[in-house]
Design a protein around this motif. Sequence first.
Motif, PDB file in Angstrom:
ATOM      1  N   ALA A  95       0.839  -1.207   0.000  1.00  0.00           N
ATOM      2  CA  ALA A  95       0.000   0.000   0.000  1.00  0.00           C
ATOM      3  C   ALA A  95       0.872   1.256   0.000  1.00  0.00           C
ATOM      4  O   ALA A  95       0.573   2.228  -0.705  1.00  0.00           O
ATOM      5  N   LEU A  96       1.957   1.246   0.776  1.00  0.00           N
ATOM      6  CA  LEU A  96       2.877   2.386   0.778  1.00  0.00           C
ATOM      7  C   LEU A  96       3.511   2.578  -0.598  1.00  0.00           C
ATOM      8  O   LEU A  96       3.621   3.701  -1.091  1.00  0.00           O
TER       9      LEU A  96
ATOM     10  N   ALA B 290       2.256   1.591  -3.467  1.00  0.00           N
ATOM     11  CA  ALA B 290       1.206   2.034  -4.393  1.00  0.00           C
ATOM     12  C   ALA B 290       0.980   3.539  -4.304  1.00  0.00           C
ATOM     13  O   ALA B 290       0.611   4.177  -5.292  1.00  0.00           O
ATOM     14  N   ARG B 291       1.214   4.110  -3.112  1.00  0.00           N
ATOM     15  CA  ARG B 291       1.087   5.571  -2.915  1.00  0.00           C
ATOM     16  C   ARG B 291       2.389   6.305  -3.231  1.00  0.00           C
ATOM     17  O   ARG B 291       2.507   7.493  -2.954  1.00  0.00           O
ATOM     18  N   ASN B 292       3.374   5.580  -3.756  1.00  0.00           N
ATOM     19  CA  ASN B 292       4.684   6.152  -4.108  1.00  0.00           C
ATOM     20  C   ASN B 292       5.449   6.714  -2.917  1.00  0.00           C
ATOM     21  O   ASN B 292       6.280   7.596  -3.068  1.00  0.00           O
ATOM     22  N   GLU B 293       5.171   6.173  -1.729  1.00  0.00           N
ATOM     23  CA  GLU B 293       5.885   6.614  -0.532  1.00  0.00           C
ATOM     24  C   GLU B 293       7.358   6.204  -0.559  1.00  0.00           C
ATOM     25  O   GLU B 293       8.154   6.721   0.202  1.00  0.00           O
TER      26      GLU B 293
ATOM     27  N   SER C 244      10.122  11.915  -4.837  1.00  0.00           N
ATOM     28  CA  SER C 244       9.054  12.799  -5.339  1.00  0.00           C
ATOM     29  C   SER C 244       9.199  14.226  -4.848  1.00  0.00           C
ATOM     30  O   SER C 244       8.288  14.798  -4.265  1.00  0.00           O
TER      31      SER C 244
END
Length: 95
Positions: free
Chosen positions: A72-73, A75-78, A82
């Motif tokens: 999940a992290l 998938a959020r590009n954590e 960025s």
Amino acid sequence: MQVVIDGAGRVDILVSDRLVIEVDGRAFHTGTAFDEDRRRDFELVTRGYLVLRLSYRQVVHDWDRTCAGILALVARNEHLWSGRGPHEAVPASPA
């Protein structure tokens, strides 16, 4: 893959740019090692890293849930800088 990050030393896993995963067992992460782990976490966070400190139990006995959280992290590009700022990590030499 273990890498060495300036100011923090060797970390267990670096996912892409900034997601640090440390896996701890009781044998090596109590007493003064506990305090050193917290110092390293603080150093990494102040440099913009996202640190996950997982227990042996989370990895071995609750892997499905743990893996889902990590994915999940990602998938959020954590796991990517960025715009948070670059950093250099050096692969650790084999122990």
